[in-house]
Design a protein around this motif. Sequence first.
Motif, mmCIF file in Angstrom:
data_model
loop_
_atom_site.group_PDB
_atom_site.id
_atom_site.type_symbol
_atom_site.label_atom_id
_atom_site.label_comp_id
_atom_site.label_asym_id
_atom_site.label_seq_id
_atom_site.Cartn_x
_atom_site.Cartn_y
_atom_site.Cartn_z
ATOM 1 N N THR A 139 59.945 110.582 47.213
ATOM 2 C CA THR A 139 58.540 111.006 47.192
ATOM 3 C C THR A 139 57.619 109.880 47.635
ATOM 4 O OG1 THR A 139 58.859 112.656 45.459
ATOM 5 C CG2 THR A 139 56.672 111.718 45.627
ATOM 6 N N VAL A 140 56.604 110.248 48.396
ATOM 7 C CA VAL A 140 55.549 109.287 48.721
ATOM 8 C C VAL A 140 54.202 109.950 48.434
ATOM 9 C CG1 VAL A 140 55.479 109.919 51.188
ATOM 10 C CG2 VAL A 140 54.643 107.694 50.481
ATOM 11 N N LEU A 141 53.328 109.163 47.830
ATOM 12 C CA LEU A 141 51.998 109.654 47.463
ATOM 13 C C LEU A 141 51.007 109.176 48.533
ATOM 14 C CD1 LEU A 141 50.455 111.027 45.178
ATOM 15 C CD2 LEU A 141 50.347 108.829 44.005
ATOM 16 N N LEU A 142 50.199 110.100 49.057
ATOM 17 C CA LEU A 142 49.245 109.759 50.113
ATOM 18 C C LEU A 142 47.819 110.067 49.648
ATOM 19 C CD1 LEU A 142 51.137 111.541 53.029
ATOM 20 C CD2 LEU A 142 51.266 109.120 52.452
ATOM 21 N N GLU A 143 46.865 109.351 50.232
ATOM 22 C CA GLU A 143 45.453 109.618 49.895
ATOM 23 C C GLU A 143 44.877 110.785 50.694
ATOM 24 O OE1 GLU A 143 42.807 106.139 49.841
ATOM 25 O OE2 GLU A 143 44.655 104.972 49.865
ATOM 26 N N THR A 144 45.690 111.400 51.502
ATOM 27 C CA THR A 144 45.231 112.473 52.380
ATOM 28 C C THR A 144 44.499 113.580 51.608
ATOM 29 O OG1 THR A 144 47.203 112.050 53.671
ATOM 30 C CG2 THR A 144 46.038 114.089 54.151
ATOM 31 N N GLY A 145 43.335 113.996 52.139
ATOM 32 C CA GLY A 145 42.560 115.054 51.480
ATOM 33 C C GLY A 145 42.220 114.635 50.057
ATOM 34 N N ASP A 146 42.594 115.471 49.108
ATOM 35 C CA ASP A 146 42.352 115.153 47.698
ATOM 36 C C ASP A 146 43.626 114.572 47.072
ATOM 37 O OD1 ASP A 146 41.031 114.982 45.304
ATOM 38 O OD2 ASP A 146 41.407 117.068 44.747
ATOM 39 N N GLY A 147 44.435 113.933 47.902
ATOM 40 C CA GLY A 147 45.703 113.380 47.436
ATOM 41 C C GLY A 147 46.823 114.357 47.726
ATOM 42 N N ALA A 148 47.848 113.878 48.403
ATOM 43 C CA ALA A 148 48.986 114.744 48.725
ATOM 44 C C ALA A 148 50.262 113.979 48.404
ATOM 45 C CB ALA A 148 48.959 115.133 50.207
ATOM 46 N N ALA A 149 51.277 114.696 47.961
ATOM 47 C CA ALA A 149 52.579 114.055 47.734
ATOM 48 C C ALA A 149 53.602 114.744 48.630
ATOM 49 C CB ALA A 149 52.989 114.178 46.275
ATOM 50 N N GLY A 151 38.824 107.920 54.065
ATOM 51 C CA GLY A 151 39.063 109.361 54.003
ATOM 52 C C GLY A 151 38.098 110.130 54.886
ATOM 53 N N VAL A 152 36.816 109.770 54.804
ATOM 54 C CA VAL A 152 35.799 110.491 55.598
ATOM 55 C C VAL A 152 36.039 110.272 57.081
ATOM 56 C CG1 VAL A 152 33.332 110.658 56.112
ATOM 57 C CG2 VAL A 152 34.074 110.411 53.751
ATOM 58 N N PHE A 153 36.398 109.023 57.418
ATOM 59 C CA PHE A 153 36.672 108.719 58.832
ATOM 60 C C PHE A 153 37.847 109.568 59.323
ATOM 61 C CE2 PHE A 153 38.962 106.081 61.992
ATOM 62 C CZ PHE A 153 38.010 106.107 62.992
ATOM 63 N N THR A 208 52.829 118.673 48.138
ATOM 64 C CA THR A 208 51.962 119.073 47.028
ATOM 65 C C THR A 208 50.542 118.597 47.309
ATOM 66 O OG1 THR A 208 53.850 118.632 45.578
ATOM 67 C CG2 THR A 208 51.739 119.056 44.526
ATOM 68 N N ASP A 209 49.585 119.510 47.207
ATOM 69 C CA ASP A 209 48.194 119.156 47.524
ATOM 70 C C ASP A 209 47.382 118.889 46.248
ATOM 71 O OD1 ASP A 209 46.151 118.581 49.266
ATOM 72 O OD2 ASP A 209 45.487 120.650 49.492
ATOM 73 N N ASN A 210 46.280 118.181 46.415
ATOM 74 C CA ASN A 210 45.304 117.914 45.336
ATOM 75 C C ASN A 210 45.899 117.156 44.152
ATOM 76 O OD1 ASN A 210 44.509 121.156 46.164
ATOM 77 N ND2 ASN A 210 43.027 119.534 46.522
ATOM 78 N N VAL A 211 46.738 116.184 44.431
ATOM 79 C CA VAL A 211 47.394 115.500 43.310
ATOM 80 C C VAL A 211 46.540 114.372 42.715
ATOM 81 C CG1 VAL A 211 49.742 116.084 44.021
ATOM 82 C CG2 VAL A 211 48.703 113.955 44.834
ATOM 83 N N LEU A 212 45.438 114.008 43.391
ATOM 84 C CA LEU A 212 44.635 112.895 42.851
ATOM 85 C C LEU A 212 43.335 113.359 42.206
ATOM 86 C CD1 LEU A 212 45.233 110.154 45.562
ATOM 87 C CD2 LEU A 212 46.321 110.414 43.336
ATOM 88 N N LYS A 213 42.966 114.595 42.424
ATOM 89 C CA LYS A 213 41.764 115.180 41.805
ATOM 90 C C LYS A 213 40.577 114.222 41.906
ATOM 91 C CE LYS A 213 41.064 118.365 38.031
ATOM 92 N NZ LYS A 213 39.863 117.820 37.376
ATOM 93 N N GLU A 214 40.180 113.949 43.141
ATOM 94 C CA GLU A 214 39.036 113.046 43.420
ATOM 95 C C GLU A 214 39.208 111.683 42.729
ATOM 96 O OE1 GLU A 214 36.944 114.012 45.596
ATOM 97 O OE2 GLU A 214 37.229 116.181 45.602
#
Length: 225
Positions: free
Chosen positions: A208-218, A19-21, A166-172
Amino acid sequence: MADLMEILAAQADPGVRIGVFAESLHAEETPELRELERKALGDGIPIIRPHTRGLIQCILEMKAPRRILEIGTATGYSALVMYTYAPPGCSILTIEKDPDRAAEARRSFDRFGADRIELIEADAAQVLKELTGPYDLIFLDAAKGQYIRFLPELIRLLPPGGVLLTDNVLKEGEILESKFAVTRRDRTIHKRMREYLSAISRDERLRTVLLETGDGAAISVRRRG
Ligand code: SAM
């Protein structure tokens, strides 16, 4: 800044490192947007992360939306990212319930001359019911616990092929944990976000696909036919 990101990337665990990279690669951003981003971060306003900005830019290129709906304007950063990178003529309707943030967003829109952004200052739970749509792209970035309540209206507003981001779906990463590992205070959000993810993944009208992008995006696409 890039060096610091590399050091952080080297020290964190593999999931975080990726993620940081990715964030360190910085998708394109104009000087005006960078200034707005700095101000929002300095004021402690939660805005989309650089990697999410990159995802939005890609979706805008792929989808070339004519009408965008955003829920959660804050001070207008993500709306202005979409305004800057969407095709000419694309209109954006954005909803924000906090009066101070809405006022600041309006000032930013004026400064950018963003005359195709309309801001409604109200609770999205009320506004969504009154919208007719359709919207080719819906960006959901508001209070996480409310996403499940918004979903029926969001699906109604999406045409076939329309995209719900949808943003922030993984909440860190907290959403992955058992509810017992989550503090009592956060359990309702945890439960509702799990319900939301399950609903967008199982609804036959969506892919739907769930991604690790940012704080989790769907990314959910309304199926054709
Ligand atoms: N999209 C913004 C960006 O990246 O620049 C950040 C949005 S911030 C994460 C979430 C915003 O949603 C907050 O400003 C909050 O006041 C707003 N919000 C939360 N629940 C809302 C609701 N039910 N209706 C309208 N706005 C809401």
